[in-house]
Design an enzyme around this catalytic site. Structure first.
Site, mmCIF file in Angstrom:
data_model
loop_
_atom_site.group_PDB
_atom_site.id
_atom_site.type_symbol
_atom_site.label_atom_id
_atom_site.label_comp_id
_atom_site.label_asym_id
_atom_site.label_seq_id
_atom_site.Cartn_x
_atom_site.Cartn_y
_atom_site.Cartn_z
ATOM 1 N N HIS A 1 -1.337 -1.193 -4.122
ATOM 2 C CA HIS A 1 -2.207 -0.606 -3.312
ATOM 3 C C HIS A 1 -2.292 0.753 -3.396
ATOM 4 O O HIS A 1 -1.679 1.257 -2.860
ATOM 5 C CB HIS A 1 -3.089 -1.333 -2.640
ATOM 6 C CG HIS A 1 -3.918 -1.752 -1.986
ATOM 7 N ND1 HIS A 1 -4.933 -2.313 -2.521
ATOM 8 C CD2 HIS A 1 -3.700 -0.548 -0.172
ATOM 9 C CE1 HIS A 1 -5.663 -1.616 -1.750
ATOM 10 N NE2 HIS A 1 -5.523 -0.856 -0.885
ATOM 11 N N ASP B 1 -7.060 -6.805 3.642
ATOM 12 C CA ASP B 1 -6.908 -5.203 3.295
ATOM 13 C C ASP B 1 -7.084 -4.450 5.122
ATOM 14 O O ASP B 1 -8.588 -4.351 5.334
ATOM 15 C CB ASP B 1 -7.385 -4.160 3.083
ATOM 16 C CG ASP B 1 -6.555 -2.997 2.318
ATOM 17 O OD1 ASP B 1 -5.908 -2.060 3.241
ATOM 18 O OD2 ASP B 1 -7.246 -2.219 1.993
ATOM 19 N N MET C 1 -11.566 5.531 -0.731
ATOM 20 C CA MET C 1 -12.723 5.300 0.619
ATOM 21 C C MET C 1 -13.174 6.515 0.766
ATOM 22 O O MET C 1 -13.225 7.702 0.835
ATOM 23 C CB MET C 1 -11.965 5.005 1.461
ATOM 24 C CG MET C 1 -11.649 3.656 2.092
ATOM 25 S SD MET C 1 -10.069 3.417 2.512
ATOM 26 C CE MET C 1 -8.823 3.665 1.411
ATOM 27 N N MET D 1 -12.231 -5.506 4.774
ATOM 28 C CA MET D 1 -11.559 -5.233 5.160
ATOM 29 C C MET D 1 -11.176 -5.854 6.901
ATOM 30 O O MET D 1 -12.141 -5.488 7.414
ATOM 31 C CB MET D 1 -12.501 -3.089 5.990
ATOM 32 C CG MET D 1 -11.859 -2.364 4.572
ATOM 33 S SD MET D 1 -11.079 -1.913 3.575
ATOM 34 C CE MET D 1 -9.787 -1.675 5.512
ATOM 35 N N ASP E 1 -4.643 3.794 -1.731
ATOM 36 C CA ASP E 1 -5.691 4.295 -1.329
ATOM 37 C C ASP E 1 -6.388 6.123 -1.326
ATOM 38 O O ASP E 1 -5.740 6.544 -0.727
ATOM 39 C CB ASP E 1 -5.140 3.917 0.913
ATOM 40 C CG ASP E 1 -5.643 2.537 0.348
ATOM 41 O OD1 ASP E 1 -5.913 1.524 0.803
ATOM 42 O OD2 ASP E 1 -3.554 2.343 1.250
ATOM 43 N N SER F 1 1.152 -1.665 -0.230
ATOM 44 C CA SER F 1 -0.232 0.265 -0.382
ATOM 45 C C SER F 1 0.620 1.446 0.342
ATOM 46 O O SER F 1 2.012 1.530 1.015
ATOM 47 C CB SER F 1 -1.053 0.045 1.143
ATOM 48 O OG SER F 1 -1.710 1.362 2.047
ATOM 49 N N HIS G 1 -7.972 1.967 -4.291
ATOM 50 C CA HIS G 1 -9.145 1.459 -3.195
ATOM 51 C C HIS G 1 -9.841 3.052 -3.009
ATOM 52 O O HIS G 1 -9.303 3.699 -1.981
ATOM 53 C CB HIS G 1 -8.758 1.196 -1.753
ATOM 54 C CG HIS G 1 -9.733 0.318 -0.951
ATOM 55 N ND1 HIS G 1 -8.547 0.093 0.026
ATOM 56 C CD2 HIS G 1 -10.650 0.481 -0.593
ATOM 57 C CE1 HIS G 1 -10.044 -0.248 2.069
ATOM 58 N NE2 HIS G 1 -10.979 0.544 0.414
ATOM 59 N N MET H 1 -8.981 8.021 0.175
ATOM 60 C CA MET H 1 -9.598 8.991 1.282
ATOM 61 C C MET H 1 -9.911 10.328 1.354
ATOM 62 O O MET H 1 -9.228 11.147 1.315
ATOM 63 C CB MET H 1 -9.035 8.224 2.997
ATOM 64 C CG MET H 1 -8.261 6.932 2.545
ATOM 65 S SD MET H 1 -7.567 6.860 4.384
ATOM 66 C CE MET H 1 -6.934 5.544 4.500
HETATM 67 C C1 DX5 Z 1 -6.391 1.157 5.591
HETATM 68 C C2 DX5 Z 1 -6.552 1.215 3.869
HETATM 69 C C3 DX5 Z 1 -5.011 0.003 4.386
HETATM 70 C C4 DX5 Z 1 -3.918 0.610 4.178
HETATM 71 C C5 DX5 Z 1 -3.505 -1.291 4.974
HETATM 72 O O1 DX5 Z 1 -7.694 2.200 5.430
HETATM 73 O O2 DX5 Z 1 -7.224 1.216 3.238
HETATM 74 O O3 DX5 Z 1 -5.323 -0.420 2.769
HETATM 75 O O4 DX5 Z 1 -2.580 1.300 4.018
HETATM 76 O O5 DX5 Z 1 -2.062 -0.926 6.182
HETATM 77 P P1 DX5 Z 1 -1.602 -1.894 7.050
HETATM 78 O O6 DX5 Z 1 -0.928 -2.680 6.454
HETATM 79 O O7 DX5 Z 1 -0.909 -0.656 7.860
HETATM 80 O O8 DX5 Z 1 -3.060 -2.421 8.257
HETATM 81 ZN ZN ZN Z 2 -6.848 -0.165 1.065
#
Ligand code: DX5
Ligand code: ZN
Length: 216
Positions: free
Chosen positions: A34, A176, A69, A138, A36, A9, A67, A38
């Site tokens: 990956h 994840d 969010m 998740m 993320d 990620s 991903h 947000m």
């Molecule tokens: C959390 C993200 C993850 C995050 C995972 O909201 O969707 O992808 O980066 O991180 P670790 O591996 O640090 O839990």
């Molecule tokens: Zn993620």
């Protein structure tokens, strides 16, 4: 055939040295990037958007897994695919018209994934499972890297595997949150196809070695 893929990620990368960290992933045994995204509304954190994704796309030599969010993901699907996403995953909880949104992603030429928060039951996927290319469970509440793995994920993983089998669906299973060297093997043997790892990789003394370790 079962896959065993690792998706580091980018959220845990050093943004001052983003190109260096992207090259590290290129040169590692990691399989996907990956990414993320947000929005500060769907989750209580804001990460990054199109400019960072475009930078990842510019340097990455591997599959890009985005991903989202964010609320109302359908408004931004086209832009994320245009910015370089090979797979766009949207949250079940954020998608009023999930079927339409999955086909919006596919029509744009990308793979389409559905994400479930820890409290959202797998059974809600029974009428959409054959339309999804991937289901992401998740294993932490989304919003932050570095949280602890929620053990109930194993039960959901079993249920998802059974649902996919009973519908003859081909969705990959991705996990994840809180993935590390202690649970990766068990998750793969329980049926996960793709493991996301942020903190475990980027806080390791040797991130490339950690990716290999997670994969094997
Ligand atoms: C959390 C993200 C993850 C995050 C995972 O909201 O969707 O992808 O980066 O991180 P670790 O591996 O640090 O839990
Ligand atoms: Zn993620």
């Amino acid at each position: 055939m079962k896959q065993k893929l690792i998706a580091p990620s980018v959220l845990s990368a050093d943004f001052g040295n983003l190109q260096r960290d992207i090259e590290m992933i290129n040169n590692s045994s990691g399989d996907w990037f990956h990414v993320d995204v947000m929005d500060g509304r769907f989750v209580p954190n804001i990460s990054f958007g199109f400019p960072v994704l475009k930078t990842v796309k510019q340097h990455a030599k591997k599959f890009i897994d985005v991903h989202l969010m964010i609320v109302e993901p359908e408004k931004y699907i086209d832009q994320f695919v245009d910015a370089g996403a090979d797979l766009v995953s949207i949250h079940y909880e954020a998608s009023t018209h999930l079927h339409r949104s999955l086909y919006q992603i596919k029509d744009r030429g990308a793979k389409a994934g559905v994400v479930l928060n820890p409290a959202t039951p797998v059974s809600l996927l029974q009428d959409i499972i054959t339309d999804a290319d991937l289901v992401l469970l998740m294993s932490v509440n989304p919003g932050f890297g570095g949280q602890s793995f929620i053990e109930n994920t194993y039960r959901k993983l079993e249920e998802l595997k059974n649902l996919i089998g009973s519908r003859n669906a081909s969705a990959l299973i991705q996990i994840d949150g809180g993935v590390n060297a202690d649970n990766a093997r068990l998750l793969f043997s329980a049926g996960a196809d793709v493991l996301v790892a942020g903190n475990a990789v980027f806080s390791a003394d040797d991130p490339m070695a950690m990716i290999s370790r997670l994969k094997s």
